[in-house]
Motif scaffolding. Structure first.
Motif, PDB file in Angstrom:
ATOM      1  N   UNK A  28     -41.941  17.081  45.203  1.00 30.85           N
ATOM      2  CA  UNK A  28     -43.201  17.378  45.882  1.00 30.85           C
ATOM      3  C   UNK A  28     -43.144  18.738  46.569  1.00 30.85           C
ATOM      4  N   UNK A  29     -44.225  19.488  46.437  1.00 26.88           N
ATOM      5  CA  UNK A  29     -44.247  20.843  46.969  1.00 26.88           C
ATOM      6  C   UNK A  29     -43.598  21.866  46.061  1.00 26.88           C
ATOM      7  N   UNK A  30     -42.932  21.407  44.993  1.00 24.45           N
ATOM      8  CA  UNK A  30     -42.300  22.307  44.032  1.00 24.45           C
ATOM      9  C   UNK A  30     -43.288  22.817  43.002  1.00 24.45           C
ATOM     10  N   UNK A  31     -42.771  23.561  42.042  1.00 28.01           N
ATOM     11  CA  UNK A  31     -43.614  24.237  41.056  1.00 28.01           C
ATOM     12  C   UNK A  31     -43.545  23.526  39.707  1.00 28.01           C
ATOM     13  N   UNK A  32     -44.716  23.197  39.172  1.00 26.25           N
ATOM     14  CA  UNK A  32     -44.840  22.683  37.814  1.00 26.25           C
ATOM     15  C   UNK A  32     -45.135  23.874  36.904  1.00 26.25           C
ATOM     16  N   UNK A  33     -44.378  23.993  35.832  1.00 32.72           N
ATOM     17  CA  UNK A  33     -44.549  25.128  34.929  1.00 32.72           C
ATOM     18  C   UNK A  33     -44.517  24.643  33.485  1.00 32.72           C
ATOM     19  N   UNK A  34     -45.064  25.468  32.601  1.00 33.93           N
ATOM     20  CA  UNK A  34     -45.070  25.120  31.192  1.00 33.93           C
ATOM     21  C   UNK A  34     -45.931  26.066  30.400  1.00 33.93           C
ATOM     22  N   UNK A  35     -46.347  25.611  29.221  1.00 35.40           N
ATOM     23  CA  UNK A  35     -47.157  26.417  28.315  1.00 35.40           C
ATOM     24  C   UNK A  35     -48.298  25.556  27.765  1.00 35.40           C
ATOM     25  N   UNK A  36     -49.482  26.147  27.685  1.00 33.14           N
ATOM     26  CA  UNK A  36     -50.593  25.535  26.960  1.00 33.14           C
ATOM     27  C   UNK A  36     -50.697  26.251  25.623  1.00 33.14           C
TER      28      UNK A  36
END
Length: 346
Positions: A28-36
């Motif tokens: 929680x409070x962290x960063x979600x990252x990825x690619x669309x």
């Protein structure tokens, strides 16, 4: 796990979208990252927006019982305002911060049975389609992990976890729902309570920890619930004896409940061990929005979760538990997509 779906509003020949999250759990409070990943259709299309939405399966109580549904609790526009050419493949990187109150879905890699995911919404030529769903793994913050581990070492066992629609009165809760982690009582408390429920409400500086005891009723008395709320700073993690701290919370919860009787009142100003603030509030389930001396060592909560999650018997390998929960989450998301598709056709 990635799900593909053509834009139903545009029919055959429209663009398709895949969202791939970076591997690993996020706190929680962290960063979600990825690619669309976008794949162009049979013609050029104007992409008005790509929006990511956090959704969770939440339970709601009503007069006729309980119902479950998907609740969206965070939206983030990650791209838009460009043209996707016929047959073009384009990848759009993204990152955004998780809300601090995002429920945890795992502990030491063991799933808790919480359904949480990222849904991708693509806006094209005035039409919108919510077509891509990906399960999201959320690990506990260090303070959350320390408290759960202490409960496990004190002898409490994991039973289940769920998300409840509603607000806990007297707290700084921001989301429209809260997480309850339900624990079987430790042996030294089993004669006084049926269950302990733990709720974490995290923020940038620390946690509100809400403890609820389902009190065991006697032959001539009805069992009632008790609530206590404690605040913990993120900086307290490495300088607190958590077994002693949490045991003090539980004893205070049980003993104050007994001294105030079944219809106690809101309290406050108690001095918790380690300098943490505590606040008492007592009520029956449905009111207020939330429903031994010495220390006993034992297996930590990670072991308890491995044994108890997904309803598996003690002794089952933890990896099997996690795999079953992941399959359940995937099946739920696929079913959700199918229902949406049927609704579109109708």
């Amino acid at each position: 796990m990635v799900f593909k779906r053509l834009l139903g509003s545009l029919g055959v020949g429209g663009p398709s979208v895949d969202t791939v999250l970076d591997p690993g759990a996020v706190a929680p409070g962290g960063v979600v990252a990825g690619q669309v990943h976008l794949q162009g259709g049979d013609a050029d299309f104007a992409i008005e927006h790509i929006t990511l939405e956090l959704v969770a399966r939440v339970e709601a109580e009503h007069d006729d019982g309980e119902a479950e549904g998907m609740v969206a609790f965070h939206r983030c526009v990650v791209a838009g305002g460009f043209r996707l050419a016929e047959g073009e493949h384009r990848s759009v990187p993204f990152s955004f911060a998780l809300p601090w109150e995002t429920p945890i879905t795992e502990l030491y890699g063991q799933g808790l049975g919480i359904v949480l995911g990222v849904r991708t919404e693509l806006g094209v030529a005035g039409a919108e389609d919510k077509g891509d769903l990906d399960p999201l793994a959320v690990r506990p913050l260090p303070a959350q992990e320390a408290i759960l581990e202490a409960l496990g070492r004190l002898g409490f066992g994991f039973r289940s976890a769920d998300l409840e629609l509603g607000h806990i009165g007297g707290t700084g809760q921001q989301l429209p729902f809260y997480q309850e982690i339900e624990l079987a009582p430790a042996p030294q408390y089993a004669h006084r309570v049926d269950e302990i429920e733990v709720t974490f409400l995290a923020g940038p500086t620390g946690l509100e920890v809400v403890l609820e005891a389902d009190r065991r009723g006697g032959f001539f008395s009805e069992g009632h619930d008790a609530l206590n709320r404690f605040t913990v700073g993120h900086h307290d993690v490495d300088r607190t004896d958590w077994a002693a701290e949490v045991d003090g919370w539980i004893r205070r919860l049980v003993e104050h409940r007994a001294s105030h009787g079944p219809y106690g009142h809101a309290g406050g100003g108690l001095s918790a061990q380690g300098g943490h603030d505590s606040h008492g509030a007592y009520g029956r389930r449905g009111e207020g929005g939330h429903h031994g001396d010495g220390h006993h060592s034992g297996p930590g909560m990670g072991t308890a979760v491995a044994a108890g999650a997904a309803g598996l018997a003690v002794g089952v390998v933890g990896g099997m538990v996690a795999a079953e929960v992941v399959d359940e989450v995937g099946d739920f998301f696929e079913g959700d997509e199918e229902e949406e598709g049927e609704g579109d056709e109708g």
